[in-house]
Each structure stands twice: as structure tokens, then as C-alpha cells.
Design a protein around this motif. Structure first.
Motif, mmCIF file in Angstrom:
data_model
loop_
_atom_site.group_PDB
_atom_site.id
_atom_site.type_symbol
_atom_site.label_atom_id
_atom_site.label_comp_id
_atom_site.label_asym_id
_atom_site.label_seq_id
_atom_site.Cartn_x
_atom_site.Cartn_y
_atom_site.Cartn_z
ATOM 1 N N ALA A 357 0.824 -1.210 0.000
ATOM 2 C CA ALA A 357 0.000 0.000 0.000
ATOM 3 C C ALA A 357 0.854 1.253 0.000
ATOM 4 N N LYS A 358 2.023 1.182 0.640
ATOM 5 C CA LYS A 358 2.901 2.340 0.708
ATOM 6 C C LYS A 358 3.602 2.612 -0.621
ATOM 7 N N LEU A 359 3.872 1.554 -1.386
ATOM 8 C CA LEU A 359 4.736 1.702 -2.558
ATOM 9 C C LEU A 359 4.044 1.393 -3.879
ATOM 10 N N MET A 360 2.751 1.040 -3.885
ATOM 11 C CA MET A 360 2.090 0.654 -5.125
ATOM 12 C C MET A 360 0.712 1.286 -5.200
ATOM 13 N N PRO A 361 0.416 2.093 -6.218
ATOM 14 C CA PRO A 361 -0.923 2.689 -6.325
ATOM 15 C C PRO A 361 -1.946 1.653 -6.760
ATOM 16 N N ARG A 365 -0.475 -1.079 -13.406
ATOM 17 C CA ARG A 365 -0.225 -2.038 -14.482
ATOM 18 C C ARG A 365 1.255 -2.335 -14.638
ATOM 19 N N SER A 366 2.087 -1.306 -14.498
ATOM 20 C CA SER A 366 3.535 -1.501 -14.609
ATOM 21 C C SER A 366 4.222 -0.340 -13.907
ATOM 22 N N SER A 367 5.487 -0.544 -13.577
ATOM 23 C CA SER A 367 6.266 0.503 -12.914
ATOM 24 C C SER A 367 7.685 0.482 -13.453
ATOM 25 N N LEU A 368 8.350 1.601 -13.296
ATOM 26 C CA LEU A 368 9.728 1.757 -13.760
ATOM 27 C C LEU A 368 10.487 2.569 -12.721
ATOM 28 N N GLY A 369 11.584 2.047 -12.233
ATOM 29 C CA GLY A 369 12.393 2.733 -11.241
ATOM 30 C C GLY A 369 13.805 2.939 -11.735
ATOM 31 N N CYS A 370 14.407 4.029 -11.300
ATOM 32 C CA CYS A 370 15.772 4.337 -11.718
ATOM 33 C C CYS A 370 16.454 5.153 -10.628
ATOM 34 N N PRO A 371 17.692 4.830 -10.277
ATOM 35 C CA PRO A 371 18.398 5.624 -9.263
ATOM 36 C C PRO A 371 18.899 6.940 -9.833
ATOM 37 N N VAL A 372 18.973 7.937 -8.995
ATOM 38 C CA VAL A 372 19.634 9.196 -9.333
ATOM 39 C C VAL A 372 21.099 8.999 -8.945
#
Length: 803
Positions: A357-361, A365-372
Motif C-alpha cells: 500500500a505504501k509503494l504501489m498505487p 499495471r507496470s512501474s519503472l524505477g531508476c536511481p539518481v
């Protein structure tokens, strides 16, 4: 009538179509087999008859033909031998002899001349996602399919309405060029609707030829590109917007700029989290530190509908600790994490409902993460979610996010460097400035310094207040050209120089002259001499005479509010800025009653070259002083209600002083002739005056000081000799004489008969010195009232001179 041989040879090619050869008189001389089948007239009966007899009389109507899959235009009604009417498209072509002509009739249920390959034409026209249209050589529409007609409203002249992406040439020009040149036109983009419309269509035009190779028309294939255009436009705007990331040189602003670019360019929700040490202005450790709690704080979010889900991590909150999965190890070297569906997210997060619940709306359908990621250090992390678009993130989306994160990492790195330098400069600047509030016999003071709040580093503004001899108070405000540590260092040198020069009791104009020489020398020593310069305003207020003397080197005049009067600016003519050289400075003197307020400021408060800024300051200062507010509150309100013209690029400095005065009954003055007996008179006068003031415990020390100073004045300077006492928080004793000889402190030998006078004075007094006036000099001493000898401050032991 017999058909000519040459005519038959010329018309043989038309035996497969309904055709007739007409001579110059309009009579039929040849009749094809297909024409006989179409109208029922055999060649023997029709030959020699006028061709116009085949036309139906005007006003007659033919029965509606059977529906055909594609309709051909009906232009003529012909008479069948049976009396029925047949509709056909009759075309006329020049015959082999002069005046003769071929008549060709195409019935409605016959294939059009463009349909050389009817299977290919039908396959093209049957496409649901591709519009197709056949045009004749006159650019008239022959056939279209439903997809082509649905692209624009009925009755629209699409050839003229369609304009290329730049709003220039119409589609008619494109089709005509394909028809005339023969070279196909492939993928030309045109806009549907007004110039600001996002509906786009791609047109491909191919010329069609008949069996003889002559142009017979054009086929146009149209494909709508609206979604592709919108996606491309979003990506283009994202890349263009990336240029503005980091313009504020603030890490939080960088994160907000990135989040605003990601939605809707990439997804429906986006969040940017930064490491805690980055937010505190420190560079994080190199490498992957693991998914630790309290390591990443959410600083920016963005939602396509404007509402960030309440169950997810909010701005300002730390991210919860997540499982340390192998999929996350690549983050240490800047790799992105792509999650194609919600099930994979649940697996990575361990099916923890609170964590999900904290990290997923909802509806993800899909997610994409990338570090700065920058120079081996992870500065933060970015997540983008899709909830409405079923398409997963592809390689282009991933590359876009990586490019934007790299640009953000560079901006954050620059912001960190700026923050560290800015913090260092501010700490150095504030350490060099005096306390904001001060109390003295001459005035109550309060100063405010605000560093630049925009992209510029801290500047070289400074203010200072320090006591001078005989209860006088010096006020100074300056502004060094430039920003950063160099300006701060220059400011420190100038502030130290001002204090040193003021300790010599120099007049304001003399002090600025010496300071000007110092700035010229600093400029000569600097690597960039043209960047060294400063403005300065120096004031000295005497609470005994109540006279304020001031001089300015390129600095605005102070504002003055006398009790019961409006604010006004001092009638001071500023000289050139410091560093110009060879220019005198003018001294302005004003008498200030007790309770007057002086306001010294830098141009960061009022703006450079703006007349409304000083006027607004004058009105605000007059109103606030009339209300009887304290200096601290006056300064706060002026800065709050005086919007600086260049607040983001310049420091703000404001120094306020409310003057005080020494009452006349607290001063006493005597004049003596150059007679040794005057020393006895001076001691008697001192004893009587201190008794009247109730300072009997200071009689012995003061008598000794006066005896030594008056004796030296009579012996070496001549008359007149003036003695003055001032009672305030300290007891001031002044002896003035007409000599310009500098007094020198020396240590006498045991065998010397003299030379111990100034040494004794220095041991008894808390402070002492000398200053020069227009005529002669004054030697002064200070004694703390109510303090014993053991509590006295160490004497300076240094004489001060004044040219």
C-alpha cells in the motif's frame, strides 16, 4: 456503312471494353463486341447511325442499378435495344483519323480503370486501420473506404484542408506532385483541423498507370498518427524541460522539476526520493548502502489527476525498509528496475500488504524505477507508475528515464557544491559580523543581514558598530562587488581595515581615503583586478555634541527620522566607489536630537537604480518610527514589507541606530593658561566635580591622570590647555592642547628623572589614546565607574593619532 481497315486496326485494342469509333460527322463506324453485349445492338445494325441516338431523351430516369461494392460515378444514360436505360460513364478519346473519336462506356458494375489489379485494390480498401482512396487524374475521388471517410467530417475538402505539420503546403500539392512526377510520396505528415490540433495523419501517395503506362490516377493511403504524435510530443517536451532542471540550485527544486516532467510523459504517477544526507547538504557515501529505513525521504510527487494516493508514502516521509532482493543490486551501479506487472511487484516486496500500500498505487499495471546516480554515489531514487496505459515500459521509456535521472543527478551535484560553498560563505560572513543588537552611551543599534536567496552565492555586504573615544560611536555599512568566498574574504579585510583606521580617530573622509588605497592594493594583488571594488558608508556620532559626521564612497545616503518628523535622506553627496582612487570624499554633518533613528542599508534592500525602492523605504521607516516600535521590530517589518527588487541575486543589509545624548550636567570643561600653577587648579577642579557627582572613589586616580596630562601639555604644547570630564558608564577625561606632537609611551630607567607620565596614565586608565583635530590634539582616558583596579581591563598602551 463499312468500317475502314485502318480504323479497325486502331480500335482493336478496345474490343474488350464497350467502345465505338465515331467519324467526323458523329456517325458510328465501328462497334466493339463488349458494346453490343452492353446495349444489345449488333455491329451490323448500329454502324452508320448517329451516336447521339444512343443517348436517352432528357428527363428520363433509369432504374436504380443493383448495389455494387464500390460505386462508379454515373454520368450518362444510354438506350438499350430493348428500350431500357443503362447508366454508364462515357469517355471520349481522340481517334486515329482527324475528327474521329473513340467513345468508351464503363457500366456501374464494371471495374474502374484504376482497378488494374482488383484483388489488390479490394485488399487495400478493406483495411480497418488504414484509410485508402483512389483519385483520377483530375484529383476527383473515385473510391474510398470507411476508415478514410472517418478521418474528417463529410463534405470536407480534405485535399485543401490538410496542411503539413508546419502549416504550409496542402495535401493537394502532395498528391499532384505524386501524379506528375511519378515518384511515390511516403509518410508525409499532415495536421487535421486547426493549427493547434494534435490530430495528425500520415499520407502515402502512389501514381497508377493504365496498360499503356499513362497516368490514370493516384492511390492515397492515410494512417492516423495522433497517439504517436502525442507520445512523441510528450517525450520532446520532457527532453526540452530537462534543460531547466537545477535552475534554482536547490536539491528539492531539482526533484520537483523531474517529477513534473515524468507525468504525463511516462506515466500516471511519479515520485522522487532523495537521501537524507543529500537533503542535509552532504555528499553520500559511494556504493549501494542497501534498502535501509530512514535513508530515503520522499521530496516530490506528481499525479496525472492531481491527487496523490493517500495510502502511499507522502512528501516529507521516509520510505519504509524493503526486502534486499537480487533485483535491486544493480541499483548500486545506476541500473534501472522495470516491473512489468503488479504480480511481480508483490513478489519483490514479499506480499506485505502494508508495504504494498505504501509503494504501489491502486490499479498499477507496470512501474519503472531508476536511481539518481552520480560519480559512484546514489543520490536518490525515482519511480514511475502506469495505471491507465496497458502497454508496459519499453526500451525508449527506460532510456528517457535514465537520461532525465542523469540530468537531475548532475543538477543535484551542482546544487550540493553550491550549498556547501554557500553555507561556508554564510558561516564565514556571519562570524565576521558583529552581534545584531548593541547598546552604548551613544545609541541603541540593531543590524540585519540576509544572504542572497537565489542562484547567486553569498555576497560581500557587511555592517559594523564599534565605540570610539569619548563615548562616540562609529557606524559602517559596505558592499563588496561580487559573490562567493572571494567577496567574503575581501569584506573581512575591509572590515578589519575600517576598525583599525577608526581606532586612529580619523575623520570619515580621511578614513575612506585610506580605505580606497587599500582596495586599490587588493585589486593590484588579485588575479582578476577588475572584479575588486566596494561601496562604503561611514558615520561617527558624538552623544555629547549630538553631531553626526558621515562620508560615502559610492554608497546611498542614510535615512534619518527625527522625533516628531517624517523620514528623510541625509543631504550627502556620495563619492566614487572604493578602488577608483584620486578622488576626495565629502563630509556631511547633521545634528540629531535624542531619539533620532538612523537607517543604513545596502542596495539589496531597495534595488539598484530604482527610485521607488528608497521612497518606499522612507515611507515605511517614518510610519514604523512614529508607532514607537523597537529597532528589532522595525527592521523585521521593513524587510518583510519592502520587497527587494533583486532579492534573489543580492544580499540584504540593514543597520538601525536610535541615538542618545549625554546630559549637559554630566559634562564639565575648564581652560587653563600655560602656567605650572594651573596643574594645582586642575586638581582642585577635578576633586570638586567628582565630589559633586558622587565619585569620590575615583578622585585619586583621576587627579594623577590629570596632573600628568596637564603638566605635559603646559610643558611641551603651550596654551590654551582644555580639560573636559564626561560622566556616563565610564568616566572620560580629555586634555587638549594646540600641539600636533604625537605622545609616545616609553619605559623610563630607574635613573631617569622623567618619562613616566604616560606610563602611569596607561596603568591607571582602562583605555587611553590621542586624536588630532583641526587645531592641536586631544589625549583621552577612560575609567570604568564602580570597578576596582583589579577589575579593570588591560590598558592598550598605544597612543592614537589623527592627522
Amino acid at each position: 456503312m463499312t468500317r475502314p481497315a485502318d480504323a479497325g486496326r486502331g480500335a482493336t485494342a478496345f474490343d474488350g471494353v464497350p467502345a465505338a469509333l465515331v467519324d467526323g460527322r458523329g456517325r458510328i463506324v465501328w462497334w466493339s463486341r463488349s458494346a453490343a453485349e452492353l446495349l444489345g445492338w449488333p455491329e451490323a445494325e448500329i454502324t452508320g447511325t448517329p451516336a447521339r441516338d444512343l443517348l436517352a431523351p432528357p428527363g428520363t430516369r433509369a432504374p436504380a442499378p443493383a448495389p455494387a461494392p464500390y460505386h462508379h460515378p454515373r454520368t450518362r444514360r444510354l438506350r438499350h435495344r430493348s428500350g431500357e436505360l443503362v447508366e454508364a460513364d462515357v469517355r471520349v478519346e481522340r481517334g486515329p483519323e482527324g475528327g474521329s473519336a473513340f467513345l468508351v462506356a464503363v457500366p456501374p458494375d464494371s471495374p474502374a480503370p484504376l482497378d488494374e489489379d482488383s484483388a489488390l485494390a479490394r485488399a487495400l480498401l478493406d483495411q480497418e486501420h488504414m484509410g485508402a482512396a483512389f483519385l483520377d487524374t483530375g484529383l476527383r475521388t473515385v473510391r474510398t473506404n470507411g476508415t478514410f471517410e472517418a478521418l474528417w467530417p463529410a463534405g470536407t475538402d480534405w485535399l485543401e484542408e490538410l496542411r503539413d505539420a508546419s502549416g504550409g503546403a496542402s495535401a493537394r500539392y502532395l498528391v499532384r506532385r505524386a501524379l506528375a512526377g511519378g515518384a511515390p510520396v511516403v509518410g508525409a505528415e499532415y495536421r487535421i483541423g486547426p493549427p493547434d490540433s494534435e490530430r495528425m495523419v500520415s499520407l502515402t501517395c502512389l501514381r497508377i498507370t493504365d496498360a499503356r503506362g499513362r497516368p490514370s490516377g493516384v492511390v492515397v493511403v492515410a494512417t492516423e498518427l495522433t497517439e504517436q504524435y502525442r507520445a512523441h510530443r510528450r517525450l520532446s517536451l520532457a527532453y526540452e524541460g530537462a534543460v531547466g532542471i537545477g535552475g534554482a540550485l536547490d536539491v528539492v527544486h531539482c526533484a520537483r522539476d523531474l517529477a513534473s516532467l515524468l507525468v504525463p510523459a511516462l506515466g500516471d504517477y511519479a515520485s522522487v526520493d532523495l537521501r537524507k544526507d543529500v537533503l542535509e547538504g552532504w555528499e553520500p557515501l559511494a556504493g549501494y548502502q542497501g534498502p535501509q529505513a530512514d535513508q530515503l525521504r520522499r521530496v516530490a510527487v506528481r499525479a496525472a489527476d492531481g491527487e496523490w494516493p493517500g495510502a502511499m508514502v507522502q512528501v516529507g516521509e521516509f520510505l519504509p525498509e524493503i526486502p534486499d532482493r537480487p533485483e535491486f543490486q544493480g541499483v548500486a551501479v545506476g541500473e534501472e528496475v522495470v516491473v512489468s506487472d503488479a504480480a511481480t511487484t508483490r513478489r519483490l516486496l514479499g506480499d506485505d500488504p502494508h508495504l504494498l500500500a505504501k509503494l504501489m498505487p491502486d490499479g498499477m499495471r507496470s512501474s519503472l524505477g531508476c536511481p539518481v546516480y552520480r560519480r559512484g554515489r546514489i543520490l536518490g531514487y525515482v519511480l514511475v507508475y502506469r495505471t491507465t496505459d496497458p502497454e508496459p515500459f519499453d526500451a525508449g521509456d527506460t532510456q528517457l528515464l535514465k537520461d532525465l535521472c542523469a540530468r537531475t543527478a548532475l543538477a543535484i551535484d551542482h546544487a550540493l557544491r553550491f550549498t556547501r560553498e554557500h553555507h561556508t560563505a554564510v558561516v564565514l560572513q556571519r562570524s565576521l559580523l558583529p552581534p545584531s543588537a548593541g547598546e552604548s552611551a551613544a545609541a541603541e543599534t540593531d543590524g540585519t543581514y540576509l544572504p542572497a536567496s537565489g542562484t547567486a552565492s553569498v555576497g560581500g555586504d557587511w555592517f559594523d558598530t564599534f565605540p570610539m573615544s569619548s563615548l562616540r560611536l562609529a557606524l559602517v555599512v559596505g558592499d563588496v562587488i561580487g559573490h562567493g568566498l572571494r567577496a567574503t574574504a575581501t569584506m573581512a579585510r575591509l572590515r578589519t581595515a575600517v576598525q583599525t583606521l577608526a581606532d586612529l580617530d580619523l575623520a570619515p573622509d580621511e578614513l575612506l581615503t585610506h580605505l580606497d588605497d587599500l582596495v586599490i592594493r587588493i585589486g593590484a594583488e588579485a588575479e582578476e583586478p577588475d572584479t575588486v571594488g566596494a561601496s562604503c558608508l561611514f558615520l561617527v556620532y558624538d552623544p555629547v555634541s549630538r553631531v553626526c559626521q558621515m562620508a560615502s564612497a559610492g554608497h546611498p545616503a542614510p535615512a534619518i527620522v527625527r522625533p516628531g518628523h517624517d523620514a528623510e535622506f541625509a543631504d550627502l553627496v556620495p563619492g566614487p566607489p572604493l578602488g577608483v582612487g584620486d578622488n576626495p570624499f565629502e563630509v556631511c554633518s547633521v545634528t540629531l536630537p535624542p531619539g533620532s533613528v538612523l537607517a543604513l542599508y545596502t542596495d539589496g534592500l531597495v534595488g539598484r537604480g530604482l527610485a521607488e525602492g528608497p521612497e518606499r523605504l522612507r515611507r515605511s521607516l517614518g510610519t514604523l518610527c512614529a508607532d514607537g516600535l523597537g529597532l528589532k521590530e522595525i527592521g523585521t517589518r521593513i524587510i518583510e514589507h519592502q520587497p527587494p527588487a533583486r532579492e534573489s541575486d543580492d544580499d540584504i543589509t540593514l543597520l538601525l541606530a536610535r541615538t542618545r545624548a549625554v546630559p549637559d550636567e554630566d559634562t564639565a570643561q575648564w581652560r587653563y593658561t600655560a602656567d605650572p600653577a594651573a596643574v594645582h587648579d586642575a586638581r582642585d577642579d577635578i576633586r570638586a566635580q567628582l565630589g559633586a557627582w558622587g565619585l569620590e572613589e575615583h578622585v585619586f586616580a583621576t587627579e594623577l591622570i590629570v596632573s600628568e596630562l596637564v603638566t605635559n601639555a603646559i610643558r611641551y604644547a603651550g596654551e590654551p590647555v582644555t580639560l573636559r570630564l564626561i560622566r556616563e558608564r565610564v568616566l572620560v577625561c580629555e586634555v587638549s592642547d594646540p600641539s600636533n606632537t604625537q605622545p609616545r609611551l616609553r619605559r623610563a630607567k630607574s635613573t631617569d628623572e622623567g618619562g613616566r607620565g604616560l606610563f602611569l596614565v596607561a596603568q591607571i586608565a582602562d583605555r587611553w589614546g590621542s586624536r588630532y583635530g583641526v587645531h592641536g590634539k586631544t589625549i583621552w582616558t577612560e575609567q570604568a565607574l564602580g570597578a576596582g583596579l583589579g577589575q579593570r581591563r588591560r590598558p592598550t598602551g598605544t597612543a592614537r593619532k589623527m592627522p
